[in-house]
Design a protein around this motif. Structure first.
Motif, short mmCIF file in Angstrom:
data_model
loop_
_atom_site.label_atom_id
_atom_site.label_comp_id
_atom_site.label_asym_id
_atom_site.label_seq_id
_atom_site.Cartn_x
_atom_site.Cartn_y
_atom_site.Cartn_z
N VAL A 189 43.38 16.21 60.28
CA VAL A 189 44.38 15.14 60.18
C VAL A 189 43.74 13.92 59.53
O VAL A 189 42.68 13.47 59.98
CB VAL A 189 44.91 14.77 61.59
CG1 VAL A 189 45.95 13.65 61.49
CG2 VAL A 189 45.50 16.00 62.27
N PRO A 190 44.33 13.37 58.47
CA PRO A 190 43.72 12.20 57.81
C PRO A 190 43.64 11.00 58.74
O PRO A 190 44.61 10.65 59.42
CB PRO A 190 44.69 11.92 56.65
CG PRO A 190 45.41 13.21 56.41
CD PRO A 190 45.53 13.85 57.76
N THR A 191 42.47 10.36 58.79
CA THR A 191 42.24 9.20 59.65
C THR A 191 41.42 8.16 58.91
O THR A 191 40.89 8.42 57.82
CB THR A 191 41.49 9.60 60.93
OG1 THR A 191 40.23 10.19 60.57
CG2 THR A 191 42.29 10.59 61.77
N GLY B 156 53.60 14.50 64.33
CA GLY B 156 53.54 15.83 64.92
C GLY B 156 52.14 16.43 64.83
O GLY B 156 51.65 17.04 65.78
N GLU B 157 51.47 16.23 63.69
CA GLU B 157 50.09 16.71 63.53
C GLU B 157 49.15 15.99 64.50
O GLU B 157 48.23 16.60 65.07
CB GLU B 157 49.62 16.48 62.09
CG GLU B 157 50.34 17.35 61.06
CD GLU B 157 49.84 17.05 59.65
OE1 GLU B 157 48.75 16.44 59.52
OE2 GLU B 157 50.54 17.41 58.69
N VAL B 158 49.36 14.68 64.68
CA VAL B 158 48.53 13.91 65.61
C VAL B 158 48.71 14.42 67.03
O VAL B 158 47.72 14.64 67.76
CB VAL B 158 48.90 12.41 65.52
CG1 VAL B 158 48.27 11.63 66.69
CG2 VAL B 158 48.43 11.82 64.19
N LEU B 159 49.95 14.62 67.45
CA LEU B 159 50.20 15.10 68.81
C LEU B 159 49.60 16.49 69.02
O LEU B 159 49.00 16.76 70.07
CB LEU B 159 51.71 15.12 69.08
CG LEU B 159 52.42 13.76 69.04
CD1 LEU B 159 53.93 13.95 69.23
CD2 LEU B 159 51.86 12.81 70.09
N ASP B 160 49.72 17.34 68.02
CA ASP B 160 49.12 18.68 68.13
C ASP B 160 47.60 18.58 68.19
O ASP B 160 46.94 19.27 68.98
CB ASP B 160 49.54 19.54 66.94
CG ASP B 160 51.01 19.92 66.98
OD1 ASP B 160 51.64 19.82 68.05
OD2 ASP B 160 51.53 20.33 65.91
N GLY B 161 47.02 17.72 67.34
CA GLY B 161 45.56 17.58 67.30
C GLY B 161 44.98 17.06 68.59
O GLY B 161 43.85 17.40 68.96
N LEU B 162 45.75 16.22 69.30
CA LEU B 162 45.30 15.65 70.56
C LEU B 162 45.78 16.46 71.76
O LEU B 162 45.58 16.05 72.90
CB LEU B 162 45.77 14.20 70.69
CG LEU B 162 45.17 13.22 69.67
CD1 LEU B 162 45.84 11.86 69.79
CD2 LEU B 162 43.65 13.09 69.86
N ALA B 163 46.41 17.59 71.50
CA ALA B 163 46.92 18.49 72.55
C ALA B 163 47.89 17.79 73.48
O ALA B 163 47.87 17.99 74.69
CB ALA B 163 45.76 19.11 73.33
N ASP C 264 48.04 6.11 50.55
CA ASP C 264 47.62 7.51 50.62
C ASP C 264 48.35 8.30 51.70
O ASP C 264 48.01 9.45 51.95
CB ASP C 264 46.10 7.58 50.89
CG ASP C 264 45.30 6.97 49.76
OD1 ASP C 264 45.66 7.20 48.59
OD2 ASP C 264 44.32 6.26 50.04
N GLY C 265 49.33 7.67 52.33
CA GLY C 265 50.08 8.35 53.38
C GLY C 265 49.83 7.73 54.74
O GLY C 265 49.07 6.77 54.87
N PRO C 266 50.44 8.26 55.79
CA PRO C 266 50.28 7.69 57.13
C PRO C 266 48.84 7.83 57.63
O PRO C 266 48.17 8.83 57.38
CB PRO C 266 51.23 8.54 57.99
CG PRO C 266 52.16 9.19 57.04
CD PRO C 266 51.38 9.39 55.77
N ARG C 267 48.38 6.80 58.34
CA ARG C 267 47.07 6.82 58.98
C ARG C 267 47.23 6.24 60.39
O ARG C 267 47.83 5.18 60.56
CB ARG C 267 46.04 6.02 58.19
CG ARG C 267 45.72 6.57 56.82
CD ARG C 267 44.98 7.90 56.88
NE ARG C 267 44.60 8.38 55.56
CZ ARG C 267 45.36 9.13 54.76
NH1 ARG C 267 46.58 9.48 55.16
NH2 ARG C 267 44.93 9.52 53.59
N LEU C 268 46.67 6.91 61.35
CA LEU C 268 46.85 6.55 62.75
C LEU C 268 46.12 5.27 63.13
O LEU C 268 44.97 5.06 62.72
CB LEU C 268 46.34 7.70 63.63
CG LEU C 268 46.53 7.51 65.14
CD1 LEU C 268 48.00 7.57 65.53
CD2 LEU C 268 45.73 8.57 65.90
#
Length: 411
Positions: A122-124, A254-261, A276-280
Motif C-alpha cells: 500500500v503506498p505510504t 479498503g486496501e488500508v483496512l485490509d493491510g491493517l487487518a 500521486d494518489g491517496p496517501r494515509l
C-alpha cells in the motif's frame, strides 16, 4: 441477569458514550477499562449510568476473562482509541468476532502502521522515528524532502503535530514532544518525522464485518494556519457519493483496512489526496470522534454508530443488506469552533445564537460552560463542533459565515 444479551465495551469515552447509550436499549452493558487511570477530561464522558458492571483489565486480566466467559457476551467492541488493544485481546481470548491482536500495535503506533502497509504494497509516505534530534535531522537531510511533519507516535487530536520547513522548526517540534506524556497517557520516548503530503485532506468512516467494508460517510477537510505554523481544522464537508475522487479514495481505504487487518467494527481513516494518489495520514479502528447519528441519519439514512452494532448482530443481513457506499439526501458541514482569546466559555450564549442559523443542526462542546478557553491551536483546544445540515448547500455556506461572525464576537 436481565435476559438481554451482554455487550462488552472497552473505554466508552466521548463518542463511545453514544454507542453505549444506544446499545443499552437492547443489551446488558459490561464496561471494561483498559487502564486503571483514564484521563480526567475523557473519563468525565463515561456514561456510567448505563453500565451493568464497570471492570478494570490491568492487574485483573484473568479474573475479568473468567467473569466475561461466564456472561457469554455477544461481542467486545473498542469504544474509543484507548480501548483498541484490550478489545482485540479480549475478543480473541473469548473467541468472538474481532480484529487480529497480532496487528493491534500497528493500529495504534503511527510508524508501525505505515511500515505494515508498505510491506503489504500500500503506498505510504516516507518516514523515520527516533529519540535524538541529530538522527531526525540526518534522516531529513538524506531524504531530500523540502517539508516534513513532526509528531508523536501515539497520540490524538492533532496534539503536538508540527509542519516544518527548517531545521530550527524540526528542533522546536522535537523539543515540544519528546518526553511528554501525551493524551493517550503514553510517554513520547520517540518522535516521528514524515514526508509532508501536499493535497486536500479527506476523512472516511467505515464499518466492517468478516473482512467486508461499508463506507458510512466521507468528508473533505479544510484547515487554516495559526501563528506558529500550526494547522487547525476549520470545517469538513460531506462528500457527494458520486464525487469523482471518491472511487479512488474508497478503493485505497479498503486496501488500508485490509493491510491493517481491520475485519470487524468501525474505523476512522484520514488521508491526503496527492498528485500521486491517496496517501494515509492514519487509521483508527474505532468510531469517528465526531460521530453524530441524528445528523448523519438526516444526510445518509444511516450512521456509523448504529452500523457498528450491526457489525456484531446475530442477523448478518442487517448490515449485508445495506449499500457498501453511503447515499446523501442532504448536505452537511462539520465546523470546529475556534477560540480567539482567553475567557470563560459562554456555551449557553453561543448555542442560543447559533440556533438562529438556517442550517444549524446541533452543537457539541468539548468543554463545559465557564471553562477558561485559550486560542485554538489544535483539536483539543477547540471549544466545540457545530453541525450544519440543509438541502441547499448555499444555506450551509451562509450559515457558516454567520457562525464565524458570532464566534469572533463571543470567543
Amino acid at each position: 441477569m436481565s435476559g438481554r444479551p451482554t455487550l462488552v465495551l472497552v473505554d466508552a469515552l466521548t463518542t463511545g458514550a453514544m454507542l453505549a447509550r444506544m446499545a443499552a436499549a437492547d443489551h446488558r452493558i459490561v464496561h471494561v477499562r483498559s487502564r486503571a487511570r483514564l484521563p480526567e477530561t475523557f473519563a468525565a464522558s463515561l456514561p456510567t449510568e448505563v453500565f451493568a458492571e464497570d471492570l478494570t483489565y490491568p492487574g485483573h486480566a484473568e479474573d475479568v476473562l473468567r467473569h466475561l466467559r461466564a456472561l457469554e457476551p455477544r461481542a467486545v467492541i473498542a469504544a474509543s482509541e484507548f480501548g483498541i488493544e484490550v478489545a482485540d485481546d479480549l475478543a480473541s481470548r473469548l473467541g468472538l468476532r474481532g480484529n487480529d491482536p497480532a496487528l493491534s500495535t500497528a493500529r495504534r503506533d503511527k510508524f508501525r502502521m505505515m511500515e505494515v502497509l508498505a510491506a503489504a504494497g500500500v503506498p505510504t509516505s516516507r518516514q523515520h522515528r527516533g529519540s535524538d534530534l541529530a538522527g531526525l535531522l540526518d534522516w531529513w537531510r538524506a531524504s531530500g524532502l523540502d517539508r516534513v511533519v513532526v509528531k508523536p507516535l501515539d497520540s490524538a487530536g492533532s496534539e503536538d503535530v508540527y509542519t516544518c520547513d527548517t531545521e530550527d522548526e524540526v528542533a522546536a517540534a522535537f523539543r515540544a514532544g519528546i518526553g511528554k506524556t501525551n493524551l493517550m497517557l503514553s510517554a513520547n520516548e520517540e518522535v516521528l518525522i514524515q514526508e509532508h503530503l501536499a493535497g486536500d485532506e479527506y476523512v472516511v468512516n467505515s464499518v466492517s464485518r468478516d473482512g467486508g467494508h461499508w463506507f458510512t460517510d466521507a468528508w473533505i477537510s479544510r484547515k487554516r494556519v495559526t501563528s506558529g505554523k500550526r494547522l487547525v481544522y476549520d470545517y469538513e464537508d460531506l462528500l457527494a457519493p458520486d464525487a469523482p475522487e471518491l472511487d479512488g479514495i474508497l478503493s485505497y481505504v479498503g486496501e488500508v483496512l485490509d493491510g491493517l487487518a481491520v475485519t470487524d467494527g468501525p474505523a476512522h481513516t484520514e488521508l491526503i489526496l496527492t498528485a500521486d494518489g491517496p496517501r494515509l495520514l492514519e487509521t483508527g479502528a474505532r468510531l469517528s470522534g465526531l460521530a453524530n447519528p441524528p445528523a448523519l441519519h438526516r444526510c445518509t439514512g444511516a450512521d456509523q454508530v448504529t452500523l457498528t452494532l450491526d457489525c456484531h448482530s446475530p442477523d448478518a443481513e442487517r448490515l449485508r443488506g445495506r449499500p457498501r457506499r453511503y447515499e446523501r439526501h442532504e448536505s452537511a458541514r462539520c465546523v470546529n469552533l475556534l477560540a480567539h482569546r482567553e475567557l470563560p466559555l459562554p456555551a449557553r450564549a453561543l448555542e442560543e445564537a447559533l440556533q438562529q442559523l438556517p442550517a444549524f443542526q446541533s452543537i457539541r462542546f468539548r468543554k463545559p460552560e465557564g471553562t477558561l478557553t485559550r486560542p485554538t491551536v489544535d483539536l483539543n483546544s477547540s471549544p466545540g463542533v457545530v453541525f450544519l445540515v440543509h438541502r441547499d448547500p448555499a444555506e450551509i455556506e451562509n450559515s457558516y459565515k454567520l457562525l464565524r461572525e458570532i464566534e469572533r464576537e463571543l470567543l
